[in-house]
Structures are given as structure tokens and as C-alpha cells.
Design a protein around this motif. Structure first.
Motif, short mmCIF file in Angstrom:
data_model
loop_
_atom_site.label_atom_id
_atom_site.label_comp_id
_atom_site.label_asym_id
_atom_site.label_seq_id
_atom_site.Cartn_x
_atom_site.Cartn_y
_atom_site.Cartn_z
N ASP B 323 33.21 -8.84 -7.95
CA ASP B 323 34.68 -9.41 -8.40
C ASP B 323 34.50 -10.40 -9.35
OD1 ASP B 323 36.09 -7.63 -6.64
OD2 ASP B 323 36.60 -9.13 -5.21
N VAL B 324 33.49 -11.22 -9.26
CA VAL B 324 33.35 -12.45 -10.09
C VAL B 324 32.88 -11.81 -11.64
CG1 VAL B 324 31.89 -14.26 -10.69
CG2 VAL B 324 33.06 -14.25 -8.35
N ILE B 325 31.81 -10.97 -11.49
CA ILE B 325 31.11 -9.94 -12.64
C ILE B 325 32.31 -9.54 -13.46
CG2 ILE B 325 30.10 -8.18 -13.38
CD1 ILE B 325 27.99 -8.71 -11.09
N ASN B 326 33.58 -8.90 -12.69
CA ASN B 326 34.36 -8.27 -13.35
C ASN B 326 35.51 -9.34 -13.81
OD1 ASN B 326 33.39 -5.82 -13.12
ND2 ASN B 326 34.46 -5.26 -11.22
N GLY B 327 35.26 -10.56 -13.71
CA GLY B 327 36.09 -11.49 -14.15
C GLY B 327 37.26 -12.36 -13.24
N LYS B 328 37.20 -11.70 -11.99
CA LYS B 328 38.21 -12.42 -10.98
C LYS B 328 37.72 -13.80 -10.92
CE LYS B 328 39.96 -8.10 -9.28
NZ LYS B 328 39.64 -7.33 -8.12
N VAL B 329 38.56 -14.79 -10.32
CA VAL B 329 38.25 -16.05 -10.05
C VAL B 329 38.60 -15.80 -8.39
CG1 VAL B 329 38.82 -18.31 -9.96
CG2 VAL B 329 39.17 -17.03 -12.19
N PRO B 330 37.40 -16.29 -7.79
CA PRO B 330 37.45 -15.91 -6.44
C PRO B 330 38.15 -17.39 -5.59
CG PRO B 330 35.18 -17.15 -7.12
CD PRO B 330 36.08 -16.75 -8.21
N SER B 331 38.85 -16.78 -4.49
CA SER B 331 39.68 -17.81 -3.86
C SER B 331 38.71 -19.05 -3.35
CB SER B 331 40.55 -17.15 -2.45
OG SER B 331 39.36 -16.79 -1.66
N ASP B 332 37.51 -18.70 -3.08
CA ASP B 332 36.51 -19.72 -2.46
C ASP B 332 35.12 -19.42 -2.87
OD1 ASP B 332 35.66 -21.92 -1.11
OD2 ASP B 332 36.79 -21.49 0.70
N LYS B 333 34.31 -20.41 -2.87
CA LYS B 333 33.15 -20.26 -3.03
C LYS B 333 32.07 -20.11 -2.00
CE LYS B 333 32.10 -21.05 -7.72
NZ LYS B 333 30.98 -21.39 -8.62
N LEU B 334 32.53 -20.46 -0.72
CA LEU B 334 31.87 -20.21 0.46
C LEU B 334 32.53 -19.67 1.62
CD1 LEU B 334 29.76 -23.44 1.87
CD2 LEU B 334 31.14 -22.10 3.42
N PHE B 335 32.03 -18.70 2.19
CA PHE B 335 32.53 -17.78 3.09
C PHE B 335 31.46 -18.09 4.51
CE2 PHE B 335 34.01 -16.47 -0.87
CZ PHE B 335 35.56 -16.17 -0.54
N ASP B 336 32.09 -18.42 5.63
CA ASP B 336 31.51 -18.54 6.73
C ASP B 336 31.99 -17.40 7.81
OD1 ASP B 336 30.50 -18.97 9.39
OD2 ASP B 336 30.83 -21.17 9.32
N LEU B 337 31.35 -16.51 7.91
CA LEU B 337 31.47 -15.28 8.58
C LEU B 337 31.12 -15.07 10.08
CD1 LEU B 337 32.40 -14.22 5.86
CD2 LEU B 337 30.88 -12.34 6.37
N GLY B 338 30.69 -16.35 10.67
CA GLY B 338 30.43 -16.67 12.18
C GLY B 338 29.55 -15.88 12.83
N TYR B 339 29.54 -15.70 13.99
CA TYR B 339 28.62 -15.10 14.86
C TYR B 339 29.19 -14.84 16.13
CZ TYR B 339 28.56 -19.68 16.90
OH TYR B 339 29.20 -20.75 17.47
N SER B 340 28.75 -13.94 16.95
CA SER B 340 28.90 -13.23 18.64
C SER B 340 27.77 -13.23 19.31
CB SER B 340 29.90 -12.21 18.09
OG SER B 340 29.16 -11.17 17.64
N TYR B 341 27.99 -12.63 20.36
CA TYR B 341 27.13 -12.41 21.25
C TYR B 341 26.78 -11.00 21.78
CZ TYR B 341 26.64 -17.52 21.67
OH TYR B 341 26.37 -18.75 21.26
N THR B 342 25.33 -10.77 22.03
CA THR B 342 25.45 -9.21 22.79
C THR B 342 25.61 -9.36 24.18
OG1 THR B 342 23.01 -9.83 23.31
CG2 THR B 342 23.44 -8.42 21.22
N GLU B 343 26.04 -8.31 24.68
CA GLU B 343 26.47 -8.36 26.19
C GLU B 343 25.07 -8.25 26.93
OE1 GLU B 343 29.75 -5.65 27.18
OE2 GLU B 343 30.88 -6.52 25.59
N GLY B 344 24.37 -9.18 27.10
CA GLY B 344 23.22 -9.17 27.82
C GLY B 344 23.20 -9.79 29.08
N GLU B 345 22.13 -9.80 29.85
CA GLU B 345 22.20 -10.10 31.32
C GLU B 345 20.73 -10.92 31.38
OE1 GLU B 345 21.11 -6.32 32.22
OE2 GLU B 345 23.01 -5.31 31.95
#
Lengths: 348, 348
Positions: B323-345
Motif C-alpha cells: 500500500d505504501v509503495i503504491n502511494g497510500k498513506v498508512p493509518s498507522d506505522k505500528l501494528f500489534d497483532l497480539g498472541y494467544s495460546y495452544t490448548e495444551g495440558e
DNA sequence: CGGTAAAATGTTACGTGTAACATGTTTGTC
DNA sequence: GACAAACATGTTACACGTAACATTTTACCG
């Protein structure tokens, strides 16, 4: 010394600096010399006077010049780059192979362009086409199944090609690998020699190497007067597939006293299953893996596995390819680098 | 229609065909048209008359023309190629990341040039320099430790850069990742919540992500009034390292009732050790992994592990970059995509 | 048919590092 | 100080796909 005859010259310089990446010409202009001298500074610094060298070094640094290989790619001279296509980015076999390749390319000042095919000949075709568009001087491929178009392209590209890991039936050009059928035959013969009779072949992702190992397995069984029995899945192999396949084998066949796994992922998964289910390895079940990965040696008992000389294959492949690129005539077009075994305890 | 006015013309054609790769000009000459039309046939076929299209298609096929991107790289227009530098070629984390990237690049008709750094900033610098020399339009990097020269080069290259996997302290440009310290803090807090008190951190290959997890671990321990204890090795992590580190932890510390492992390789190795030594998981020892790889789920009990959204990170990184290469201005410069857990035992 | 719009094709110029050759400059020797 | 040899730098031409603009051909409609 920066020679600026009028203000607009300076402006142009600034503008160039702001918008475009610096070129050799920019550096040269700045120093009042020609770009040829700057080019020489990079290609053969010893041909540039020390004082000039100093000036250029500084200008290059302040301008942040980055080499642009586009013009060189246009000439018919060598690009000093080879293309490498590996099937997967998460397999120690291919990372060791690339390590081997890089020991050679580093010392020969060649660059590597890397691509991965996901074991799909159609994708391989696309990636090879991309690599050729960058004018690579040679290619190393890790698979032997290619689309017709791939074969045509490679023929017409006129560059040397090494197929590695395997000994293909219809080689494109040069080959560095090992005979998987023979290795499998030998491995299964070992299992039979340690008094196992009901050996099952566990296979996943049914590519050519998997098939070759199956052939070796079947031949060893027939020659010993035993009946080959296989459980297979088309899915990517993984530890959990190994568990499932062993379970399936035990469900399907009356007696199973050994398994020959097409790779260590399956073997380890299967050994996990044994651990979980209280099946004793090797007494109840002998396990033979393939590739000799690290994880096998953490198992209790240690996994016995066929070791493929992947780093050596990488080294030999790159050596051979670069020699041919440099005009040498190879002593041979096919190199079989053989195999060995881990010192495991999962056999007997 | 092939126009050959004299024999020597034909000879030249043949010679060209034999020695050099076919060029657009060769195709055009053969058909009595200009190379511009042939170029259009590739770039925007709808602008070429169907009859001409047919003729060109045939000539291209018989000549085995392969696109040469060198001239296009010389123009200042986009190369429609992005560079990707991953640390390792045998880690599912990065193969999933690249998979994610490729879903986007494929649909946007961008190519990927791939390189690997072996976790070494010096090597990363070299690879980035190579990628820049190919005029890539943007870069995706998987590490946040860079040499000074790398930072300078990237600044001067003037192309967008995404650092992914992690949230760096000094971002070069854009970032897509997750907070490893927070994830580790949360994971260890879970362990403490299930009544474990003597939790040891197992670490290998002491890179920044390993350190961040250590910080999260230590914070969680201190906040619970517990004393953090770490065993670490500078070597590459592996299953056998996991075994060794757990052994070392048990030797070193009086009581150990839980381990937090910097990745699943170590965790699985450690669980193997428990299996081998009769240590019950999770009753005697709770085990927490990191990354959520397949192998953890084949263990008995299943490994509980922090899941990093690596495919999503790849998708987001590529999307953002293009998107940036194509000239769009990004809404933000930092994206935190978080984490989760496996259903382990393996926790409680 | 004439004339215009649209489609198809052609023309020109460009970008940038380097090989090959040419010229200019220094060094060293008698 | 003259001259050859070695060294340093400059000049020219080239590689080839494509953007931008120009021209030719075809299609269509009254």
C-alpha cells in the motif's frame, strides 16, 4: 572540490539528492572526475590513485551510494549470481544444503537469489522464470519433477543447472545427490537383518523421493521373502502425521514389528505414539527414520536414521556450478555422494 | 513474415539465436514489427490486435523468450519486487510468515526476493545491500537489531521498510508484530496462577526476542514475589539443547516446579527429558512453550504454548508495504497483532 | 463516402555501470 | 632533461525494455 558554476546547478544537485538515489555520475560530478574512475574504485580500487580513492570513499559515504546492478545485468557479462530453488523454508535438510552452497558462493564472491516452490512444479516454474529474468549465471534446483515449460525454458536459457539431492531419471544438466532407493533398500535390509519381519513403510507428501524410498523398501522386503505394507497420506509430513500413520498401521495390519519412515518427522511422531501407548522401542517395534535430524537424537531410545550428506551436496553443487560458469569442463555430470546412519538405538 | 533480404541476414539471425538469449528485438525482427508491440504484448496484451497477438505468441514460444528485467530496473519506475530477509531457513515461524507475505504479493503481482541472515546483523547488512542493488521497492525485515550501516543505507535508499515479529525500540519505518515481553509476562503469570512457584526460564540463542521474553518472565516473577532463575546457552536452540538446559536447571536449583521455554524446540526437548526420566508433566513440572508449533501437540501431555500470529503478521506486513509503495498513506506505522495460546495440558 | 473517434502500431529517448580503447600524467633511469 | 614505461584518468559506445508521444490504420455513423 565541488564545482558549481551557478546557483541552478546547486539546485539541481540538491534536487537529485532529495528525490533519486545517488548514481556514480553524482559522485563523480561532486568530485570533478568521471564516473569511470568511481566505477573503478569499486571494481578494482588498486587502479585508482590513493588520494583519489580517499576522496571517493568519503563522497560515497556521504552520498550513501548503493551499487545498482541493473546496468551490469544488461551486458552479456556474468552477473555473478546464482539462483537456488528449495522446496520448503522450514526443513533442516534444505537449510543445511543452502549453508553448504553459501560456503562456496561466499568465497567465490557470488550472490544467491533464493526462492521456494512449496514442492509444486508449477510454482517452481514461476520462480525459475523470475530468477532467469534477473540474469542468474546458473541454477541449483532441489527437485527433479519439472513442468515441460520449465525444461524448455532451462534449455533455452543456456545456463548450467545442477539438480541436487536426488539422481533424476531425466537430468536437465548436472546432478549432485544420492540414490534414495538404494539407501532405503539398505536401511530396510538392516531392519530385516535384526530379525524384524513385519515392517511397514510410513509415507507422507507423496513426492518422488518418497516414492523412491518406497521402491527401495519394497525391493528389500520382496528379496527377503516378505510382503511390503504401506500406510501413506498425501498431507505434508509432521510429527502429528507420524502418530496418526503409526496408529493407522497398527489398526490395519495384524502384526507390525518395525516401521520405516520416509523422514524423521514421521519417525519422531511415531516414537511419541509408542511412548504414549507403552509400546517398547525397539523390542516391540523397531523404528528407522530418514535424514538424521537433531531431534531423533533426543528421543529415548535414540532414533536410528539414514543420514543424507546435505551440506556436502550443497558444497559440491555450488562448486560444480561455479566451475562450469567459469568455463571449466567438469570431470563428470553426475555425483553420487552416498549416505550413512545415525548411531541410534531404535533398531535393535 | 520473416524478412531476410540476404543470406548474411539469415546468418546473423541464426548466430544470435545460437549464442545470445532472444531479445524483444529478435522477436520483432522475425515478425516485421517493432519491439514496442512485442513489449506491449507482455505488459498490456489487450492493446495488441488479436491477430498480432497470435503471431507474437507463436514467435515468443519458438524463440523461448524469457523476460529480462534489467532495463526496467534502470528506469525509476517500480520494480514490483520486495525484498524479504528472514533469520533462518529451518523455522516454521518464518516459513509461515513468508506464506502470509506471498498470499498478498501473489494477488498484487509483486515478486519476492528472499534472503536469510542466520540471526547475524552483519550478514543482514550484506543481504540488504544485495537486495537494494536489485532496486526492490520495499523491504520486510524480521529482526530489529541492525548495524549502523544498515540503518544509514535504508534511510538513504528511500524505500518503505517493515520490521516484523517484534516491536522495536528504534523502528526504522513501519512495524508489524507483537509485544513479546507482555506475552511472556502473561504466560508466566498463568503458570504462577496455577500454583507454580519455582519457575525457571530456559533460553538459547540470546537474541533480542529471547531477552524480551526474559524481561517479561522476570517482571511476572518479581510482581508475584518470586525469584526469577534462568539457564541459558548462546547456542542455537534445538531439542537436544532443551534436554540439556532442563538437566542443568534441575542440577543448579533446589526446587523447580515449572519451566518457561523461549521456544517450542527447547520445550519439547525438555518434555522428552521428563519422559525419559519419569518426571510427570504437569504435576511435577509445568512446561510452557513459545510459538505454538505442531510438534507440541504430539506430546503427551500436549504442550501449552504461546501462539504468535505469524501468518497474519506476514499478510499485514506485505499489505502495508505494498500500500505504501503504491502511494497510500498508512493509518498507522505500528501494528500489534497480539498472541494467544495452544490448548495444551502441560500447565496444570 | 467523408470524417472522426478509437484502435493499433511506430518513434524517440532514457537510464547507468563498465569494457575497450585513448589520452594524459608521473616516475625513474641514463 | 629526454624518453620509455607504468600509472591514472578520460572517452565512447553499448545493453534492451518501456514511458510518452506521434503516426497510421481501422471502425463506425450519418
Amino acid at each position: 572540490m565541488l564545482r558549481v558554476t551557478c546557483l541552478s546547478d546547486l539546485f539541481v544537485h540538491l534536487l537529485t539528492f532529495m528525490t533519486n538515489r545517488a548514481s556514480l555520475q553524482d559522485i563523480a560530478d561532486q568530485l570533478g572526475i568521471t564516473k569511470m574512475t568511481v566505477s573503478r574504485y569499486f571494481r578494482s580500487p588498486e587502479k585508482v590513485a590513493p588520494a583519489t580513492r580517499e576522496k571517493i570513499a568519503q563522497a560515497v559515504k556521504s552520498a550513501g551510494y548503493i551499487h545498482n546492478r541493473a546496468p551490469a545485468l544488461m551486458s552479456k557479462s556474468l552477473s555473478h549470481t546464482i539462483g537456488v530453488v528449495i522446496p520448503s523454508l522450514s526443513n533442516q535438510v534444505f537449510s543445511a544444503l543452502v549453508d553448504g552452497i553459501e560456503t562456496i558462493t561466499n568465497s567465490e564472491s557470488f550472490d544467491i537469489l533464493l526462492a521456494h516452490s512449496g514442492y509444486d512444479p508449477k510454482v517452481e516454474e514461476r520462480k525459475i522464470e523470475m530468477l532467469l529474468s534477473y540474469q542468474v549465471d546458473g541454477l541449483i534446483l532441489c527437485e527433479t519433477e519439472h513442468t515441460d515449460r520449465t525444461r524448455t525454458m532451462l534449455k533455452q536459457a543456456g545456463i548450467p543447472v545442477v539438480e541436487c539431492m536426488e539422481l533424476p531419471e531425466a537430468p536437465i544438466d548436472m546432478v549432485v545427490g544420492l540414490d534414495h532407493k538404494a539407501a532405503a533398500f539398505n536401511a530396510v535390509s538392516r531392519m530385516i537383518a535384526s530379525n524384524k519381519q513385519h515392517i511397514v513403510y510410513l509415507a507422507a507428501r507423496l513426492d518422488r523421493r518418497t516414492m523412491l524410498r518406497q521402491q527401495g523398501y519394497e525391493q528389500a522386503m520382496w528379496e527377503a521373502g516378505l510382503t511390503p505394507q504401506t500406510v501413506a497420506t498425501p498431507f505434508q509430513s509432521s510429527f502429528s502425521q507420524g502418530m496418526k500413520l503409526l496408529q493407522q498401521a497398527l489398526d490395519t495390519f495384524d502384526r507390525v514389528d518395525g516401521i520405516f519412515c520416509t523422514n524423521d518427522d514421521l519417525a519422531v511422531g511415531a516414537m511419541q505414539y509408542c511412548n504414549n501407548e507403552g509400546i517398547r522401542v525397539p523390542d516391540d517395534l523397531a523404528v528407522m527414520g530418514y535424514n538424521g535430524l537433531d531431534i531423533g537424537l533426543t528421543m529415548q531410545p535414540k532414533l536410528t536414521s539414514v543420514v543424507t550428506p546435505r551440506q556436502a551436496i550443497g558444497i559440491k553443487s555450488a562448486r560444480l556450478l561455479i566451475d562450469v560458469i567459469n568455463g571449466k569442463v567438469p570431470s563428470d555430470k553426475l555425483f553420487d555422494l552416498g549416505y550413512s546412519y545415525t548411531e541410534g538405538e531404535s533398531l535393535s
